[in-house]
Design a protein around this motif. Structure first.
Motif, mmCIF file in Angstrom:
data_model
loop_
_atom_site.group_PDB
_atom_site.id
_atom_site.type_symbol
_atom_site.label_atom_id
_atom_site.label_comp_id
_atom_site.label_asym_id
_atom_site.label_seq_id
_atom_site.Cartn_x
_atom_site.Cartn_y
_atom_site.Cartn_z
ATOM 1 N N SER A 89 1.027 -1.207 -0.117
ATOM 2 C CA SER A 89 -0.037 -0.409 0.337
ATOM 3 C C SER A 89 1.139 1.586 -0.144
ATOM 4 N N ALA A 90 1.716 1.050 0.747
ATOM 5 C CA ALA A 90 2.932 2.550 0.554
ATOM 6 C C ALA A 90 3.685 2.723 -0.181
ATOM 7 N N ALA A 91 4.238 1.834 -1.004
ATOM 8 C CA ALA A 91 4.741 1.634 -1.649
ATOM 9 C C ALA A 91 3.817 2.650 -3.140
ATOM 10 N N LEU A 92 2.778 2.769 -3.265
ATOM 11 C CA LEU A 92 1.422 3.434 -4.351
ATOM 12 C C LEU A 92 2.099 5.167 -4.739
ATOM 13 N N LEU A 93 2.173 5.303 -2.727
ATOM 14 C CA LEU A 93 2.511 7.075 -2.950
ATOM 15 C C LEU A 93 3.575 7.746 -3.283
ATOM 16 N N ALA A 94 4.051 8.042 -3.415
ATOM 17 C CA ALA A 94 4.929 9.286 -3.830
ATOM 18 C C ALA A 94 6.091 9.022 -2.112
ATOM 19 N N PRO A 95 7.612 9.117 -3.364
ATOM 20 C CA PRO A 95 8.697 9.100 -1.672
ATOM 21 C C PRO A 95 8.621 9.806 -1.398
ATOM 22 N N VAL A 96 8.938 9.859 0.104
ATOM 23 C CA VAL A 96 8.455 10.847 0.518
ATOM 24 C C VAL A 96 10.060 11.324 1.287
ATOM 25 N N THR A 97 9.912 12.873 0.531
ATOM 26 C CA THR A 97 11.147 13.829 0.588
ATOM 27 C C THR A 97 11.075 14.102 1.385
ATOM 28 N N THR A 98 10.242 14.599 2.452
ATOM 29 C CA THR A 98 10.218 16.202 3.451
ATOM 30 C C THR A 98 10.544 15.991 4.966
#
Length: 414
Positions: A384-393
């Motif tokens: 499920s997490a892999a469908l989201l944009a990479p965390v950069t913040t």
């Protein structure tokens, strides 16, 4: 109830002397190559009549796969497995129509349900564990093929006969900072290298020749006295990915404890250093981190037993389970009938003088089921997490370099 697991769900059925026992397993991934032989190998290790240290009940425990597999491949649908009870002697239990066996579940099952099985232990009998072992064999095969996970259990004590594992020292409050290691280097090496082949060389399933001989004598002594004796089983799980476990209530060690304490005759569970770890100061007990050759973090020691904060840390998981002396013995025991009338009970039937060596594959099975369920749960989160944009913040210290941080994936080199 009779179902265990969240995504990998195992439901067992059957009583000690009914027509058959078995399990339905839901959540097996499709495409796993599976044959009855993959399951039978563990059932044969569990079955009775293997030596003079066990009950003489002659059951072959041959598994019949009813569904969920075609052409040797799992379909992803529920797998039903059946094992017939062939060597039944229900008349051996006629005394229990009058007497609840001391320390057995006869009385408590009757108190709970208002009715109980007429012979044997019913659902409290070790025959129920056949379904667990069959299900565990499936989980274990997937874990081995997908992750290289190895699960090995062995007998670590019978009565007061114990495999050498820790340094016993008498300490006081003043000198406890000089306590020895929780486990000896020799026992730690055994945990990291022992195989099922080594374990099965001994009828006691204790992979330490001198201790095994003493255990055999202790069990024979109990058998000749028409008595019984308990013991412990130690289990190690190797090549476990970091990140398994569902805090806070479904911590990995909590699920393992739940699984192990659901096995008949169990009375205790400890993970890692266990109760021995309470005697060692934190300065000696803490597992400090080191860099592995593959770049991952590891620990120099492993007193935590591969689990920290309820989550696997990538080190070997090891734990110990305590089994009481079997309740059904042939000695005459003073007790009371169901109506309260005092009397004596000398149980008939065929019973194990000690259960720990037959419990080894059961412990392995329940460990396999717990780890399999944890793997599926963690991978569902990661997918499920892999469908989201990479965390950069987030600051670098708050996120792992890989996007699939925390995913249950094979360790490098497996």
């Amino acid at each position: 109830m009779s179902t265990f697991g969240t995504l990998f769900r195992v439901t067992t059925y059957g009583e000690s002397h009914c027509a058959s026992v078995g399990a339905i397993v839901d959540g097996v991934p499709p495409g796993l190559k599976l044959s009855p032989a993959d399951i039978q190998v563990q059932l044969s290790r569990r079955r009775p009549g293997q030596s003079n240290l066990t009950t003489p009940r002659d059951e072959k425990d041959l598994v019949n796969v009813q569904s969920g597999v075609e052409y040797g491949v799992t379909l992803g649908t529920p797998i039903a497995m059946l094992v017939k009870n062939e060597d039944q002697r229900p008349k051996d239990y006629s005394e229990t129509d009058l007497y609840p066996r001391p320390s057995h579940a006869d009385y408590t099952y009757l108190a709970k349900y208002g009715v109980k099985a007429s012979s044997g232990g019913g659902r409290s009998s070790a025959r129920e564990t056949i379904g667990r072992v069959a299900a565990g064999a499936i989980a274990e095969k997937y874990l081995k093929e997908a992750y290289g996970i190895e699960i090995v259990a062995f007998v670590s004590s019978v009565g007061k006969v114990k495999i050498p594992s820790s340094v016993s020292t008498q300490t006081t409050d003043e000198d406890d900072d000089n306590s020895e290691d929780v486990l000896t280097p020799e026992f730690r090496k055994l945990l990291s290298t022992v195989t099922r082949e080594e374990v099965d060389k001994y009828p006691t399933r204790c992979p330490h020749s001198e201790t095994s001989e003493r255990m055999t004598k202790r069990i024979i002594r109990a058998k000749e006295a028409m008595d019984s004796i308990g013991g412990t089983v130690t289990c190690v799980i190797r090549n476990v990915p970091a990140g398994l476990g569902e805090p806070v209530f479904d911590k990995l060690e909590a699920k393992l404890a739940h699984a192990m304490l659901s096995i008949p005759a169990t009375k205790g569970f400890e993970v890692g250093s266990g109760f021995r770890g309470t005697e060692v100061p934190g300065s000696k007990h803490n597992d400090y981190f080191v860099a592995r050759a593959d770049g991952r973090l590891g620990t120099a020691t492993n007193w935590s037993g591969g689990i920290q904060g309820g989550i696997s840390n990538g080190e070997d998981i090891y734990f110990r389970v305590g089994f009481k002396s079997p309740a059904t013995i042939s000695q005459a025991q003073a007790t009371a009938q169901y109506d309260g009338t005092a009397g004596q009970l000398a149980a008939r039937g065929r019973h194990d003088p000690c259960v720990v060596h037959r419990a080894v594959p059961i412990v392995e099975a329940m460990a396999s089921i717990v780890i399999m369920d944890a793997v599926l749960l963690q991978n569902s989160r990661c997918s499920s997490a892999a469908l989201l944009a990479p965390v950069t913040t987030l600051p670098p210290s708050m996120v792992l370099p890989q996007r699939a941080n925390g995913c249950a994936r094979p360790s490098e080199g497996n």
